[in-house]
Design a protein around this motif. Sequence first.
Motif, PDB file in Angstrom:
ATOM      1  N   LYS A   1       7.630   3.012   9.015  1.00  0.00           N
ATOM      2  CA  LYS A   1       7.956   3.031   7.615  1.00  0.00           C
ATOM      3  C   LYS A   1       8.102   4.446   7.234  1.00  0.00           C
ATOM      4  O   LYS A   1       7.247   5.038   7.354  1.00  0.00           O
ATOM      5  CB  LYS A   1       7.273   2.375   6.823  1.00  0.00           C
TER       6      LYS A   1
ATOM      7  N   ARG B   1       7.249   7.292   4.557  1.00  0.00           N
ATOM      8  CA  ARG B   1       6.463   7.306   3.175  1.00  0.00           C
ATOM      9  C   ARG B   1       7.186   8.069   2.205  1.00  0.00           C
ATOM     10  O   ARG B   1       8.246   8.820   2.594  1.00  0.00           O
ATOM     11  CB  ARG B   1       5.332   8.074   3.557  1.00  0.00           C
TER      12      ARG B   1
ATOM     13  N   ASP C   1       2.416   3.156  -5.521  1.00  0.00           N
ATOM     14  CA  ASP C   1       2.397   2.394  -4.531  1.00  0.00           C
ATOM     15  C   ASP C   1       3.729   2.311  -3.713  1.00  0.00           C
ATOM     16  O   ASP C   1       4.652   1.666  -4.684  1.00  0.00           O
ATOM     17  CB  ASP C   1       1.850   1.162  -5.159  1.00  0.00           C
ATOM     18  N   ALA C   2       3.862   2.589  -2.561  1.00  0.00           N
ATOM     19  CA  ALA C   2       5.011   2.460  -1.623  1.00  0.00           C
ATOM     20  C   ALA C   2       5.032   1.189  -0.806  1.00  0.00           C
ATOM     21  O   ALA C   2       5.735   1.232   0.102  1.00  0.00           O
ATOM     22  CB  ALA C   2       5.123   3.706  -1.014  1.00  0.00           C
ATOM     23  N   GLY C   3       4.320   0.356  -1.175  1.00  0.00           N
ATOM     24  CA  GLY C   3       4.063  -0.911  -0.380  1.00  0.00           C
ATOM     25  C   GLY C   3       5.146  -1.576  -0.140  1.00  0.00           C
ATOM     26  O   GLY C   3       5.585  -2.545   0.857  1.00  0.00           O
TER      27      GLY C   3
ATOM     28  N   PRO D   1       1.607  -3.877   5.070  1.00  0.00           N
ATOM     29  CA  PRO D   1       0.829  -2.947   4.021  1.00  0.00           C
ATOM     30  C   PRO D   1      -0.468  -2.224   4.411  1.00  0.00           C
ATOM     31  O   PRO D   1      -1.232  -2.938   5.344  1.00  0.00           O
ATOM     32  CB  PRO D   1       0.385  -4.157   2.905  1.00  0.00           C
TER      33      PRO D   1
ATOM     34  N   ASP E   1      -0.070   3.498   1.895  1.00  0.00           N
ATOM     35  CA  ASP E   1       1.154   3.063   1.022  1.00  0.00           C
ATOM     36  C   ASP E   1       0.720   3.669  -0.231  1.00  0.00           C
ATOM     37  O   ASP E   1       1.654   3.823  -1.277  1.00  0.00           O
ATOM     38  CB  ASP E   1       1.086   1.640   0.658  1.00  0.00           C
TER      39      ASP E   1
END
Length: 222
Positions: free
Chosen positions: A2, A4, A166-168, A185, A189
């Motif tokens: 992922k 960020r 919050d980048a979840g 998660p 995040d």
Amino acid sequence: MKRRSLPVAAALATSAALLLTACGGGDDKSSDKDKIAGADQGTEKPKKSAEPAGAAQDKPDGVDVSLPKDMNLVFDWDKPKDKNEAAAMDDAANYLRAIYRGVDKRTAKEAAVTAYSTGEGLHYAQVQIGEWIKGGWTATGTLRHYDATTRSTTNGKSVEVAFCADAGKFFGKEIKTKKILTTEPSISDFDYFKIIMVKFPTGDDLWQASKVFVETKAAKCQ
């Protein structure tokens, strides 16, 4: 893997170490408002008109900060009563929108970026956009910003806007394959930002990001 949100790039390794040290202590109890970091940062003339900002508009101050429908930046915070702090908070949000607009448009020279940032804030934005471009990614999903606070210098020319992110539910997406790079998660995040906003001298409500402090893996934001 992922991607960020707003990664601290290798090119900013030295600055990043300083920023993380500055924010890592979490000392928000200081009563000396004249000692906000970066309060003496100068401004650069933006390529835009100096009209009142509107964070919910696609073109606040005459600059396009609109994003694709699948790139959703949410600002879950209440505006402060102080006029300057409210305007600085609006333009801190516009600064973040501008960065992701640059990611979407594949250019670090996006007009919104130069409008809403100056000095180290401009450099930070351009490096972040450059990292996404070099990686061949864009972004998709929802990036939430919350628990915002503001703090002004006594001269009213600088405002510190601090908040959690919050980048979840916010992911990188490969440009060529359209593959979304998701992960489970985790603490990674969550980031805690402090953005120093400085008032543009000839604008009534225009504020620019002059410095960006980032604490990654911020447990206090969970």
